[in-house]
Design a protein around this motif. Structure first.
Motif, PDB file in Angstrom:
ATOM      1  N   GLY A   1       0.910  -2.399  10.889  1.00 61.47           N
ATOM      2  CA  GLY A   1       1.498  -1.737   9.726  1.00 61.47           C
ATOM      3  C   GLY A   1       2.825  -2.333   9.328  1.00 61.47           C
ATOM      4  O   GLY A   1       3.417  -1.945   8.346  1.00 61.47           O
TER       5      GLY A   1
ATOM      6  N   ASP B   1      -3.878   5.939   5.561  1.00 59.85           N
ATOM      7  CA  ASP B   1      -3.467   4.543   5.625  1.00 59.85           C
ATOM      8  C   ASP B   1      -4.129   3.927   6.853  1.00 59.85           C
ATOM      9  O   ASP B   1      -4.364   4.610   7.847  1.00 59.85           O
ATOM     10  CB  ASP B   1      -1.938   4.485   5.733  1.00 59.85           C
ATOM     11  CG  ASP B   1      -1.402   3.089   5.450  1.00 59.85           C
ATOM     12  OD1 ASP B   1      -2.199   2.202   5.074  1.00 59.85           O
ATOM     13  OD2 ASP B   1      -0.184   2.888   5.596  1.00 59.85           O
ATOM     14  N   GLU B   2      -4.414   2.640   6.799  1.00 59.85           N
ATOM     15  CA  GLU B   2      -5.119   1.970   7.910  1.00 59.85           C
ATOM     16  C   GLU B   2      -6.384   2.765   8.235  1.00 59.85           C
ATOM     17  O   GLU B   2      -6.675   3.082   9.386  1.00 59.85           O
ATOM     18  CB  GLU B   2      -4.231   1.911   9.161  1.00 59.85           C
ATOM     19  CG  GLU B   2      -2.816   1.397   8.942  1.00 59.85           C
ATOM     20  CD  GLU B   2      -2.735  -0.116   8.840  1.00 59.85           C
ATOM     21  OE1 GLU B   2      -3.803  -0.778   8.936  1.00 59.85           O
ATOM     22  OE2 GLU B   2      -1.636  -0.636   8.638  1.00 59.85           O
TER      23      GLU B   2
ATOM     24  N   LYS C   1       0.824  -1.209   0.000  1.00 60.26           N
ATOM     25  CA  LYS C   1       0.000   0.000   0.000  1.00 60.26           C
ATOM     26  C   LYS C   1       0.861   1.264   0.000  1.00 60.26           C
ATOM     27  O   LYS C   1       0.492   2.279  -0.583  1.00 60.26           O
ATOM     28  CB  LYS C   1      -0.952  -0.017   1.210  1.00 60.26           C
ATOM     29  CG  LYS C   1      -2.037  -1.080   1.070  1.00 60.26           C
ATOM     30  CD  LYS C   1      -3.083  -0.979   2.153  1.00 60.26           C
ATOM     31  CE  LYS C   1      -2.679  -1.671   3.434  1.00 60.26           C
ATOM     32  NZ  LYS C   1      -2.564  -3.139   3.314  1.00 60.26           N
ATOM     33  N   THR C   2       2.020   1.180   0.652  1.00 61.22           N
ATOM     34  CA  THR C   2       2.890   2.347   0.722  1.00 61.22           C
ATOM     35  C   THR C   2       3.274   2.818  -0.677  1.00 61.22           C
ATOM     36  O   THR C   2       3.208   3.999  -0.996  1.00 61.22           O
ATOM     37  CB  THR C   2       4.163   1.997   1.519  1.00 61.22           C
ATOM     38  OG1 THR C   2       3.769   1.443   2.768  1.00 61.22           O
ATOM     39  CG2 THR C   2       5.022   3.219   1.754  1.00 61.22           C
TER      40      THR C   2
ATOM     41  N   ARG D   1       8.836   6.063   8.578  1.00 60.60           N
ATOM     42  CA  ARG D   1       9.338   4.943   7.788  1.00 60.60           C
ATOM     43  C   ARG D   1       8.924   5.093   6.316  1.00 60.60           C
ATOM     44  O   ARG D   1       9.742   5.017   5.414  1.00 60.60           O
ATOM     45  CB  ARG D   1       8.783   3.626   8.348  1.00 60.60           C
ATOM     46  CG  ARG D   1       9.330   2.389   7.663  1.00 60.60           C
ATOM     47  CD  ARG D   1       8.483   1.169   7.961  1.00 60.60           C
ATOM     48  NE  ARG D   1       7.153   1.272   7.350  1.00 60.60           N
ATOM     49  CZ  ARG D   1       6.204   0.355   7.505  1.00 60.60           C
ATOM     50  NH1 ARG D   1       6.417  -0.693   8.282  1.00 60.60           N
ATOM     51  NH2 ARG D   1       5.034   0.499   6.916  1.00 60.60           N
TER      52      ARG D   1
HETATM   53 MG    MG Z   1       1.096  -0.588   5.353  1.00 59.90          MG
END
Ligand code: MG
Ligand code: ADP
Length: 795
Positions: free
Chosen positions: A493, A210-211, A104-105, A134
């Protein structure tokens, strides 16, 4: 095969996405042959095209293809087709469900790049600092290679003090990686700025969360709060606590455990009248007392020591139920915290007023467009749609999912269940296969960790205290012989890669010690195994003593004789009993989910009023911040409004009273004679006051040699008035929400009452703000410091 409607809808969406996908792919071959410089030049070209009126949609395919090719060259990763599909959904402002480990990143880089081309800023928002950092560090080279700027939206040092202009620099980047908490607080702080230069956050344009389910569903109930001065302290907490202790449950008050509500019954009211020597507790003058009684009842019934809070060094420290983490420094609002302190007979702390607050739900609505991604969005689809109008698109995995989700194992009580879990871990461990054991609470995790050590099984314990360290540990959870015991949030994550050879053993085995508050979280946990088509398995262990059962089950079901008297061996053998227990647990989880949804809906409703008001106020502030001069500003109208209200709502009985008003609001130096006939002619009186105001303002203006300082002075006076009025309002609404909840009205009525009161208080606030503006302008004293800066002393 049965055709599932959801799947059919998803298929339709996917088909449409695939048409765009084809276009992106069609660029691949030619872009591969471009030189680095030619590829980089695309960014400038896109910006140019946008300037000339092209839409983002029209350059989507080409721009994604550019990022894709650049990613291959810079990061050594070539986005897969499923990632392109996810990226398409994200630009659309919807939610992409992509499984753990699907990347996903990297997926997010394409819509971030595309939307950042507008220059309005694109955000990637995630749950914690560690993940933000990160992902930022990993993706930054890609953006910079392409000629865009990227930043981490904060300085990752605890207690760091930002230098002047530093935040603005971070927020001015094209692409910003940050967390929901940081963006939210900065949004609030940004709107408390008292100069245009003091603002650092651009209008919120586009973000990807995200999430996403964890941020806008699970965490949505926690509002961000900036606290101000201590509120005037009530000394009632202890007195009321003593009174509450004289009451008897179900006789004097009722406690609905499922709905988490508690209220006073008629005999309780009677006793309150006696205890406090009143004739009618519900008389308007005793609202503060009623409020305190309700708070004390809630503190007593709805909060439990060691489950909801600990007492550490004589202070109440809240516990995050999901992670087991201590929420140090976090306090319940509006006196509830103090009521718990009274209950536990520790020192009562100060109840701070609220300066500014926003819920995450509302924060994200401030963006022109936002989208989200997560492995478990589908289960939240209805809510995403109801609350945000977003659909969830399930993106297929690059490789088929091989994880096996085993049926629940069923036990009568916690003891037998925990023993079985231990046995299972020991068994699997013998084969060297890696195990991840997940518990709901930190206590349980600690228990298992100790028990495993006692059985000579080394293990890593993760209880959500150090995200960075946890990520490191959990990334190694897929190695041979590894046993990891973690709470549900720990290491989220982070991808669990299998050590080569582990797949032959069946991959990672995830064991979950009970069902969580909702099935979405269950699925997140299962998804820790089987990334990118790896083998793996997951299994949940259940018993009648599980938290959700205790909290959300129908008690009569639980007291079923067959179940109560059953021995654990019988359960093992009896399919019927097992099925019965399973039903109870499933049912409890459904109730728990409904409870969560309902709470979010309520909060959303409550927040609507605040949100509308907040936007109006912030817009009003910005208008004033932007002003370069006040030549065209209608001061007379402002004054007219203020004095009309005064003249028509207050009895002005004497010339003396009128003079007092003038001293307090318009001029300290007023010396004229006042004709008594003014008192009876309202319109003339208003005009007279407006005239006085204008005189006073003109005099003020003459004090400033420089127009610049005059403008600055007026600005500050107005902002000060807006802020103090708004801050009072926010604090008031916050308290109103706390109060109105405990009034015994139906749900719809609660919301109606709240909106009604919120609206009328808003009108009162606007008048009050205007009054303060007039007063600040007339009565503030301007001064200069040694450096020649303007200093204003407000009345
Ligand atoms: Mg992720
Ligand atoms: P998710 O957030 O979906 O769980 P991540 O973004 O953490 O997954 O990515 C998982 C792993 O896959 C990372 O190590 C990442 O570098 C790698 N990865 C992602 N996309 C690709 C790709 N297209 N090619 C190779 N590796 C990839």
């Amino acid at each position: 095969m049965m055709i599932n409607i959801d799947q059919a809808i998803n298929q339709t969406r996917i088909r449409k996405i695939k048409r765009t996908l084809k276009k992106i792919i069609s660029y691949a071959a030619s872009f591969e042959t471009l030189s680095d410089d030619a590829l980089k030049a695309k960014t400038v070209e896109f910006k140019e095209r946008l300037k000339n009126g092209a839409s983002l949609d029209s350059i989507l395919a080409e721009s994604y293809a550019v990022v894709r090719e650049a990613s291959r060259r810079v990061l050594g990763m070539y986005p897969k087709e499923v990632q392109l599909m996810g990226a398409i959904v994200l630009h659309d402002g919807n939610i992409a469900e992509m499984q753990t480990g699907e990347g996903k990143t990297l997926t997010a880089t394409m819509p971030l790049y595309l939307n950042a081309l507008t220059g309005k800023g694109a955000y990637l928002i995630t749950t914690n600092d560690y993940l933000a950092r990160r992902d930022y560090e990993e993706m930054k080279p890609l953006y910079e290679w392409l000629g865009l700027t990227a930043s981490l939206g904060f300085v990752d040092i605890p207690g760091y003090e930002y230098k002047k202009g530093e935040k603005k620099q971070l927020y001015d980047a094209d692409i910003i990686y940050s967390t929901n908490g940081r963006i939210g607080f900065d949004y609030l702080i940004n709107n408390l700025a008292d100069t245009k230069e003091g603002k650092f956050q651009k209008p919120l344009s586009f973000c990807i969360i995200d999430e996403v389910d964890s941020i806008i569903l699970d965490a949505a109930q926690t509002p961000l709060v900036i606290s101000g001065a201590p509120r005037v302290q009530s000394n009632m907490f202890n007195v009321v606590k003593a009174f509450i202790d004289t009451l008897t449950k179900t006789i004097d008050y009722e406690h609905d455990e499922k709905k988490q509500e508690v209220w006073l019954l008629a005999p309780g009211v009677q006793k309150a009248n006696q205890y406090f020597g009143l004739t009618d507790l519900y008389d308007a003058q005793y609202t503060a007392l009623v409020r305190n009684i309700n708070l004390a009842l809630r503190a007593k019934c709805l909060f439990e020591m060691n489950q909801d809070y600990y007492i550490i060094d004589g202070e109440i420290v809240l516990i995050d139920k999901i992670s087991g983490r201590l929420l140090e420094g976090t306090k319940l609002q509006s006196g509830l915290h103090q009521s718990i302190e009274a209950k536990e007979m520790v020192d009562i702390s100060e109840d701070m007023s609220v300066l500014a607050t926003i819920t995450f739900q509302n924060l994200f609505k401030q963006f022109d467009k936002f989208s989200g991604m997560s492995a478990t969005s589908k289960l939240g689809e209805k809510e995403f749609f109801d609350l945000y109008g977003k659909v969830v698109v399930q993106i297929p995995t690059a490789n088929p999912i091989q994880r096996i989700d085993l049926d629940d194992r069923v036990f009568i009580n916690k003891q037998t269940k925990d023993n079985a879990i231990l046995e299972k871990v020991i068994d699997i461990h013998k084969t060297t296969r890696p195990i991840l054991l997940i518990t709901r609470t930190a206590d349980d995790a600690e228990y298992f960790s100790k028990a495993l050590f006692a059985n000579h099984i080394p293990n890593n314990l993760l209880i959500a205290q150090n995200v960075a360290k946890e990520a490191q540990i959990i990334s190694e959870a897929g190695y041979f012989n590894s046993v990891t015991v973690a709470t549900s949030m720990a290491g989220r994550g982070t991808d669990i890669k299998l050590e080569p050879g582990v797949d032959a053993l069946g991959g990672l085995s995830v064991i979950i010690s009970e069902h969580m508050e909702n099935s979405r979280i269950d699925r997140q946990l299962r998804g820790r195994a089987g990334r990118q088509g790896d083998p793996g398995s997951s299994q949940i262990y259940i018993s009648l003593e599980d938290y959700i059962v205790q909290r959300y089950s129908n008690q009569t079901l639980l007291h079923n004789e067959n179940l109560l008297n059953a021995k654990s061996e019988q359960i093992e053998e009896s399919k019927v009993l097992k099925r019965r227990i399973k039903q109870i647990v499933t049912r409890a989880q459904i109730v728990s989910e409904e409870h969560g949804t309902l709470t979010r809906q309520m909060n959303n409703e409550f927040d609507r009023s605040v949100s509308v008001q907040r936007l109006k106020i912030y817009a009003e502030r910005d208008k004033i911040l932007d002003k370069e001069q006040f030549d065209t500003f209608d001061f007379k109208q402002l004054a007219h409004d203020v004095f009309t209200r005064y003249v028509y709502t207050e009895k002005i009985e004497s010339v003396r009273a009128l003079k007092q008003y003038i001293y307090k609001n318009i001029s300290f130096q007023f010396e004229d004679e006042i004709d008594i006939s003014l008192l009876t002619d309202k319109e003339r009186l208003i005009d007279f006051l407006v005239e006085q105001f204008e005189k006073s303002r003109e005099a003020k203006k003459r004090q400033f040699k420089d127009e610049f300082f005059y403008v600055h002075f007026i600005k500050k006076c107005m902002l000060k008035a807006i802020d103090s009025g708004w801050i009072d309002q926010v604090d008031y609404l916050q308290q109103l929400k706390g109060n109105i909840n405990s009034r015994q009205l139906g749900r719809r009525n609660v919301i109606f009452e709240y909106h009604k009161t919120a609206l009328s208080s808003y009108e009162a606030m606007t008048s009050e703000i205007k009054r303060r503006m007039v007063r600040n302008i007339c009565l503030s004293i301007a001064d200069y410091d040694k450096k020649g800066n303007l200093i204003i002393h407000f009345p």
